[in-house]
Design an enzyme around this catalytic site. Structure first.
Site, PDB file in Angstrom:
ATOM      1  N   GLU A   1       0.945  -1.100  -0.105  1.00  0.00           N
ATOM      2  CA  GLU A   1       0.158  -0.027  -0.212  1.00  0.00           C
ATOM      3  C   GLU A   1       0.927   1.266  -0.133  1.00  0.00           C
ATOM      4  O   GLU A   1       0.510   2.303   0.573  1.00  0.00           O
ATOM      5  CB  GLU A   1      -0.994  -0.004   0.980  1.00  0.00           C
ATOM      6  CG  GLU A   1      -1.722  -1.361   0.877  1.00  0.00           C
ATOM      7  CD  GLU A   1      -3.101  -1.180   1.893  1.00  0.00           C
ATOM      8  OE1 GLU A   1      -3.660  -0.205   2.169  1.00  0.00           O
ATOM      9  OE2 GLU A   1      -3.640  -2.376   2.261  1.00  0.00           O
ATOM     10  N   GLY A   2       1.825   1.076  -0.837  1.00  0.00           N
ATOM     11  CA  GLY A   2       2.896   2.373  -0.961  1.00  0.00           C
ATOM     12  C   GLY A   2       4.180   2.036   0.088  1.00  0.00           C
ATOM     13  O   GLY A   2       3.769   1.835   1.267  1.00  0.00           O
TER      14      GLY A   2
END
Lengths: 379, 335, 260
Positions: free
Chosen positions: A363-364
């Site tokens: 998620e990043g």
């Protein structure tokens, strides 16, 4: 530190804690060792409403808020990071994307069963050539009569295969870069939609991670989520919320390892003295606790900002950056304090150390978090 | 005839016309109390066709037996028993009434106490009479056994207590002891407070307990050498009325099931007695059992860490000591 | 059908520790919980509600903080929560507690009163049967199974070596063993509704039709005159003797501890 939580938040936290300890922890070792998706636990969470915590009652949710959801993910992650990420990917990625960007029909058709716990959700952006750089997406969606036809492959997708409803991103106009990305809702079982083999991972081994494969997969036009060409914004906005979930997961992993370590250092004796009496132990514990509390402030702050309708993108990025670093550092120190016992499975910190690493990546990555944060500083 | 001086009542609980063993313990204690209080010990005996029972009550210390022989009292039911005991108390005004803290005693005593409006102290482990003020002091564990509370019942009579079985000491029986039998007539008409017994089912050979519920655990470790080695532990557990538990080493070796594993990755237990046999006492094991009330460790290695938490440590060969211990306990039990 | 469930908030005695230096009880930081047997009673009531429909009222006596267990009961599915709380009720023993609770119950309509067998902070098992006596209704304690048939309650009543199947006409009071069931979890939604949409009714001294000589410390026949921490463990003894002597020593120790 409880940030002056309301009584309902405190009681919800107690509920999540009790559930985690009674229903999740006994299976955590097997979930990890067997790379086994904890279906029974997910089933129990679905029955208890844990899969719809932040969504309104009107759409089948629990009518609570992001803070309550954070407490859920945190308590689960204290004992089993796998279980925590299943909830997180379902709630703050898949379901929340539809909650934020879906129309009323889509909400009724897809969000309701997700929020009610009847179906499990998944979110698919990453591809082999497109990790941090979403403009590299190769999956295409082409309008053909009353359908979208999807072709391409997604990789590293959490809940893949187990989930019933997928929010996916595909290029509707490859020439337009990120402005050519659109979001779609696809159900498992749609012809042309299949799954690759499960990945063998370093940590969160029980979570199902595999490829989504689309081969001339036809879905109705109504399954476009948001407007055509707006997929990148949808992905970024959804990931902002998702990062709060991952930050909570990372915080929980750190706390779980820390709690196990506190117990251990009081019992473990060397030189006829509990190792808790040694200054090195004390200083390491003090530093870890301070880091954990700092991380906690950031994640609760991001959740409270989201709940009060304020911008929270930067706060979520800071929370994830800090919490994931703390999770990695703390679990590593915890293994060290356990010595040889930390390196074997029985004391769980070994698993937690492996689980922690992913929070710096998915998620990043931490680097992306820094881009988001610095971007807001240098506008 | 009758009871014309101060008295201590002991509820003579019988099941299937056999006196429950705690009653004899209570009689022993009541006799001790009676000397200081200058009181008579009266066993109160409700039941049906129980004429054979009083002689044992005399043998264990009852001066008198107040007997109520009635068909409605054949099997225990709360209401008819409450009526009998409450009526006996009203008529004879004892100073003290003792019940065994059995599932019958703990059902009956509060109902009686509420009916006659007096205090009741539950699950006592100590009863004594003060030297000068002659107050009757009842001691019981409170707060999950973390505290001992001493309780009096100053302004109501009688003081009532249920007493934990196995705590008070029986007198040596005097088989020829005689006492006075006082029949007690009562009219027991069914009213709305009566329950109906639809069925009574005896549960022979009680099912295997969860080790977390067991009062006594006999645990074995790597030192038991094989699954077969555990058989001597089963015998010891059986004679003590306890269960067998295991260390992680014996589970990992495949000798025992995970369900009975004590320790960090197994269960945490707090029995009254924990006998650790052939267990070295690795930290992960100690975490699961060190809160036990009384810990006995048997191990051939005098430096085993298990001895640090044991109340009693026996350095020696488990395969020699355990069978002898089982035998000795069996002998004690049959005496 | 109306069911009243009596619930006590208790300190989680599993979490109680003794101060190793002073030998006193460390009460600070000990969480308060719903008494486990009472939770089983509540679950039994909720199952009747699920099966045949019933109104479930959770009733507690205690300090104002006991509000939390009533919210918890509502978060599990109870319809109402009533807290009997007043400084004048303080210091009550089981007799005065049961007199007060029984008087509170007389203000309500009920077919069934459920309570836990005993509370983990007192372990007396007295309040349930005493409430029934004050109410003039039958009670059945130690229930490990429970069902409703017409106007009767059928209960499997546990004894040491047997069980009885008992029936009683309602109204009746039943005390539940933890083995009766596995209580459900609250739901997040239930928790938020219990705090944000529901109320706990608070009854004070004057709301309860009970005589003053029967309440609080004054109405309690028993008095606690002394409490002591359990005697701390002395360091253990280790003996290295022959088998006979070792066994003999052990037998003596077990006798000292009343295990034999």
């Amino acid at each position: 530190m409880d940030m002056n939580f309301s009584k309902e938040h405190l009681m919800a936290r107690q509920l999540f804690h009790d559930f985690a300890v009674n229903e999740v922890e006994p299976w955590a070792e097997q979930t990890d060792e067997g790379h086994r998706f904890p279906k029974e636990i997910v089933g129990k969470m679905q029955e208890l409403g844990f899969m719809g915590v932040p969504f309104p009652k009107e759409i089948g949710g629990q009518g609570c808020d992001t803070l309550a959801y954070v407490l859920l993910v945190e308590e689960l992650a204290k004992v089993c990071a796998t279980t925590a990420v299943i909830v997180s990917a379902h709630t703050s990625l898949a379901a929340d994307a539809i909650a934020q960007f879906g129309n009323e029909t889509q909400k009724e058709q897809f969000l309701r069963p997700l929020a009610e716990g009847k179906k499990l959700g998944s979110f698919a952006l990453t591809e082999a050539e497109a990790g941090t750089d979403a403009s590299g997406l190769n999956t295409k969606a082409i309008r053909d009569g009353d359908s979208w036809v999807i072709n391409g492959t997604k990789v590293f997708i959490t809940n893949a295969g187990q989930a019933d409803i997928y929010v996916i991103f595909a290029m509707t106009d490859k020439t337009a870069g990120t402005r050519g990305i659109s979001a779609f809702i696809i159900e498992k079982g749609t012809p042309g939609f299949s799954f690759g083999l499960p990945e063998k991972k370093m940590g969160i081994r029980g979570s199902s991670t595999c490829e989504l494969i689309f081969e001339d997969c036809r879905i109705p036009l109504e399954n476009l989520l948001g407007r055509e060409g707006k997929g990148f914004g949808i992905a970024m906005a959804t990931l902002d919320g998702g990062r709060i979930g991952i930050a909570a997961q990372a915080l929980g992993i750190a706390e779980g390892a820390f709690e196990k370590t506190i117990t251990y250092v009081k019992e473990r004796k060397q030189f006829k003295t509990p190792i808790a009496k040694f200054q090195n132990t004390q200083f390491v514990l003090a530093q870890m606790k301070t880091e954990i509390e700092a991380a906690r402030f950031l994640v609760y702050d991001a959740a409270l900002k989201k709940d009060s309708g304020k911008p929270y993108s930067v706060e979520a990025a800071m929370a994830k950056l800090k919490c994931s670093q703390v999770a990695s550092d703390v679990t590593r120190e915890c293994v060290q304090l356990h010595g040889g016992y930390g390196y074997i499975q029985a004391f769980q910190v070994e698993r937690m150390m492996r689980d922690a690493k992913i929070t710096e990546i998915y998620e990043g990555t931490s680097e992306v978090m820094k881009m988001v944060i610095s971007g807001s500083l240098l506008r | 005839m009758g009871i014309n001086k101060k008295s201590i009542f002991v509820f003579a609980e019988q099941v299937d016309n056999r006196i429950t063993s705690v009653v004899f313990e209570l009689l022993g204690k009541a006799r001790e109390l009676s000397e200081k209080l200058n009181a008579v010990v009266v066993a109160v005996l409700p039941g049906y066709q129980i004429a054979e029972l009083p002689k044992d009550l005399y043998a264990y210390g009852a001066h008198k037996v107040l007997i109520s022989d009635h068909q409605a009292l054949r099997e225990y039911r709360t209401e008819p028993y409450t009526q009998v005991i409450a009526e006996m108390i009203r008529q004879y005004e004892p100073q003290i009434v003792l019940f065994g803290a059995t599932s019958i005693g703990r059902d009956l005593a509060p109902r009686v106490a509420a009916r006659i409006h007096t205090g009741l102290t539950a699950d006592c482990t100590g009863l004594r009479v003060e030297d000068e003020r002659l107050r009757f002091l009842m001691t019981r564990p409170a707060f999950g056994g973390n505290l001992m509370a001493t309780i009096v019942c100053p302004d109501h009579q009688p003081a009532m207590a249920t007493v934990r079985p196995g705590v008070m000491v029986k007198r040596l029986p005097e088989p020829d002891a005689m006492g006075e039998l006082i029949p007690f007539e009562i009219d027991l008409t069914e009213n709305h407070l009566f329950t109906k017994i639809l069925e009574t089912v005896r549960e022979e050979g009680s099912k295997k307990l969860d080790i977390q519920d067991a009062d006594i655990l006999v645990a074995g470790g790597r030192g038991m050498k094989s699954a077969k080695g555990f058989e001597i532990l089963r015998d010891l557990a059986d004679v003590l009325g306890g269960e067998v538990a295991s260390s992680r080493a014996a589970v990992d070796a495949g000798w025992q099931e995970k369900a009975i594993q004590v320790g960090q990755t197994g269960k945490t237990v707090r029995p009254n007695l924990y006998i650790a046999c052939g267990i070295s006492g690795a930290i992960q094991h100690l975490a699961g059992m060190e809160e036990s009330d009384f810990i006995v460790a048997i191990n051939s290695d005098p430096t085993a860490p298990i001895f640090n938490v044991a109340d009693v440590g026996i350095v020696g060969d488990v395969f020699k000591i355990v069978p002898k211990l089982t035998e000795a306990i069996r002998k004690e039990r049959t005496n | 059908m109306n069911i009243i469930v009596c619930i006590k908030q208790v300190p989680d005695t599993k979490e109680v520790r003794i101060d190793p230096v002073k030998g006193t009880l460390i009460r600070q930081g000990v969480p308060s919980i719903m008494n486990p047997d009472d939770k089983a009673a509540l679950e039994a009531a909720l199952r009747i509600k699920d099966g045949m429909g019933a109104k479930v009222i959770a009733l507690s006596m205690g300090p104002l903080q006991a509000d939390a267990v009533l919210r918890e009961a509502m978060a599990m599915g109870a319809d109402e929560g009533i807290l009997v709380s007043d400084p004048q009720f303080g210091g009550a023993d089981t007799w005065a507690t049961s007199a007060t609770l029984a008087a509170a119950i007389t203000k309500l309509e009920y077919d069934l009163v459920l309570a836990g067998r005993q509370a983990i902070d007192g372990d007396t098992a007295q309040v349930g049967p005493e409430i029934a006596e004050h109410l003039g209704i039958p009670h059945i304690s130690y229930a490990k199974e429970l069902r409703i048939e017409g106007d009767e309650v059928i209960v499997k009543r546990q004894f040491e070596d047997r069980y009885q199947l008992l029936s009683a006409k309602m109204p009746v009071l039943v005390t539940a063993l933890s083995e009766l069931n596995q209580p459900r979890y609250m739901t997040p939604r239930g928790i938020f509704e219990a705090y944000r949409e529901k109320q706990v009714t608070h009854w004070q001294r004057n709301d309860i039709p009970v005589e003053s000589e029967n309440i609080g410390l004054k109405g309690s026949p028993t008095r606690v005159i002394e409490t002591n921490p359990k005697v701390m463990k002395a360091p253990g003894t280790k003996i290295e003797e022959d088998v006979e002597k070792s066994v003999q020593y052990l037998i003596e120790k077990l006798k000292e501890k009343y295990i034999l």
